[in-house]
Write a protein that holds these residues in place. Structure first.
Motif, PDB file in Angstrom:
ATOM      1  N   UNK A   7      -9.074   8.558  -3.101  1.00 50.48           N
ATOM      2  CA  UNK A   7      -8.591   8.283  -4.317  1.00 50.48           C
ATOM      3  C   UNK A   7      -7.567   8.090  -4.978  1.00 50.48           C
ATOM      4  N   UNK A   8      -6.298   7.995  -4.543  1.00 53.18           N
ATOM      5  CA  UNK A   8      -5.524   7.262  -4.604  1.00 53.18           C
ATOM      6  C   UNK A   8      -5.385   5.716  -4.298  1.00 53.18           C
ATOM      7  N   UNK A   9      -5.864   5.926  -3.297  1.00 54.35           N
ATOM      8  CA  UNK A   9      -6.538   4.590  -3.347  1.00 54.35           C
ATOM      9  C   UNK A   9      -6.876   3.842  -4.098  1.00 54.35           C
ATOM     10  N   UNK A  10      -7.929   3.682  -4.327  1.00 53.58           N
ATOM     11  CA  UNK A  10      -8.821   3.259  -5.390  1.00 53.58           C
ATOM     12  C   UNK A  10      -8.037   3.546  -7.041  1.00 53.58           C
ATOM     13  N   UNK A  11      -7.737   4.397  -7.164  1.00 52.20           N
ATOM     14  CA  UNK A  11      -6.468   4.064  -8.312  1.00 52.20           C
ATOM     15  C   UNK A  11      -5.564   3.313  -8.207  1.00 52.20           C
ATOM     16  N   UNK A  12      -4.628   3.359  -7.493  1.00 50.92           N
ATOM     17  CA  UNK A  12      -3.655   2.679  -7.440  1.00 50.92           C
ATOM     18  C   UNK A  12      -4.507   1.008  -7.142  1.00 50.92           C
ATOM     19  N   UNK A  78      -2.454 -10.602  -3.613  1.00 45.78           N
ATOM     20  CA  UNK A  78      -1.775  -9.691  -4.374  1.00 45.78           C
ATOM     21  C   UNK A  78      -1.568  -8.284  -4.220  1.00 45.78           C
ATOM     22  N   UNK A  79      -2.723  -7.595  -3.886  1.00 46.85           N
ATOM     23  CA  UNK A  79      -3.109  -6.348  -3.969  1.00 46.85           C
ATOM     24  C   UNK A  79      -2.157  -5.772  -2.949  1.00 46.85           C
ATOM     25  N   UNK A  80      -2.586  -6.481  -1.776  1.00 48.81           N
ATOM     26  CA  UNK A  80      -2.076  -5.853  -0.872  1.00 48.81           C
ATOM     27  C   UNK A  80      -0.788  -6.107  -0.311  1.00 48.81           C
ATOM     28  N   UNK A  81       0.233  -7.400  -1.216  1.00 46.59           N
ATOM     29  CA  UNK A  81       1.383  -7.383  -1.319  1.00 46.59           C
ATOM     30  C   UNK A  81       2.235  -6.303  -1.869  1.00 46.59           C
ATOM     31  N   UNK A  82       1.458  -6.210  -2.512  1.00 41.73           N
ATOM     32  CA  UNK A  82       2.089  -4.670  -4.235  1.00 41.73           C
ATOM     33  C   UNK A  82       1.875  -3.518  -4.069  1.00 41.73           C
ATOM     34  N   UNK A  83       0.741  -3.506  -2.628  1.00 40.47           N
ATOM     35  CA  UNK A  83       0.571  -1.684  -2.177  1.00 40.47           C
ATOM     36  C   UNK A  83       0.961  -1.495  -1.351  1.00 40.47           C
ATOM     37  N   UNK A  84       0.795  -2.822  -0.366  1.00 40.58           N
ATOM     38  CA  UNK A  84       1.856  -2.514   1.002  1.00 40.58           C
ATOM     39  C   UNK A  84       0.818  -1.485   1.841  1.00 40.58           C
ATOM     40  N   UNK A  85      -0.222  -1.608   2.105  1.00 37.85           N
ATOM     41  CA  UNK A  85      -1.562  -1.185   2.401  1.00 37.85           C
ATOM     42  C   UNK A  85      -1.510  -1.744   4.151  1.00 37.85           C
ATOM     43  N   UNK A  86      -2.282  -0.961   4.852  1.00 34.80           N
ATOM     44  CA  UNK A  86      -2.096  -1.151   5.725  1.00 34.80           C
ATOM     45  C   UNK A  86      -2.978  -2.561   6.644  1.00 34.80           C
ATOM     46  N   UNK A  87      -4.193  -2.274   5.998  1.00 33.22           N
ATOM     47  CA  UNK A  87      -5.423  -3.062   5.516  1.00 33.22           C
ATOM     48  C   UNK A  87      -6.397  -2.934   4.364  1.00 33.22           C
ATOM     49  N   UNK A  88      -5.820  -4.242   3.650  1.00 36.97           N
ATOM     50  CA  UNK A  88      -5.819  -4.626   2.429  1.00 36.97           C
ATOM     51  C   UNK A  88      -7.705  -4.850   2.415  1.00 36.97           C
ATOM     52  N   UNK A  89      -8.215  -4.046   1.970  1.00 37.67           N
ATOM     53  CA  UNK A  89      -9.966  -3.734   1.428  1.00 37.67           C
ATOM     54  C   UNK A  89     -10.198  -5.127   0.477  1.00 37.67           C
TER      55      UNK A  89
END
Length: 121
Positions: A7-12, A78-89
């Protein structure tokens, strides 16, 4: 992935895509009143379905989805860079008319309440 993290990742992702839509220069997106209604992330966070709605109607949302689909690579990076996710969906955009339906429902409620007040007088 735990439910609260999903839920947190979805909202981010929703928040960041909303900001990105405002930054895009494509006229199919720039001149519209777009809303990211919700984001559904898969359980392993490899896919994200983004529901986009336009205040003008479903046709405007479909046009915006076509533009956003063309810019999927940019949006994902951009989503991957801004959120620093291990794996960008992988992101998939879907046109949604829920905002338009909400406006119509609100107008019907206003009409019925105005009629109710008129009957009381």
């Amino acid at each position: 992935m735990a439910g609260f993290r999903k839920d947190r990742v979805s909202e981010d992702i929703r928040r960041e895509i909303t900001a990105l839509i405002r930054e895009l220069k494509d006229p199919r997106v720039k001149d519209k009143m777009l809303t990211v209604v919700r984001v559904e992330v898969s359980s392993d966070a490899s896919f994200a379905k983004v529901y986009v709605s336009d205040l003008a109607g479903i046709e405007g949302a479909r046009e915006a989805v076509a533009a956003l689909t063309a810019a999927t690579g940019l949006v994902r990076r951009e989503v991957g860079n801004r959120l620093h996710l291990r794996k960008t969906p992988e992101i998939r955009f879907v046109a949604d008319d829920s905002v338009e339906q909400g406006v119509r429902l609100f107008e019907k409620l206003e009409k019925s309440s105005a009629r109710g007040k008129k009957d009381d007088d």
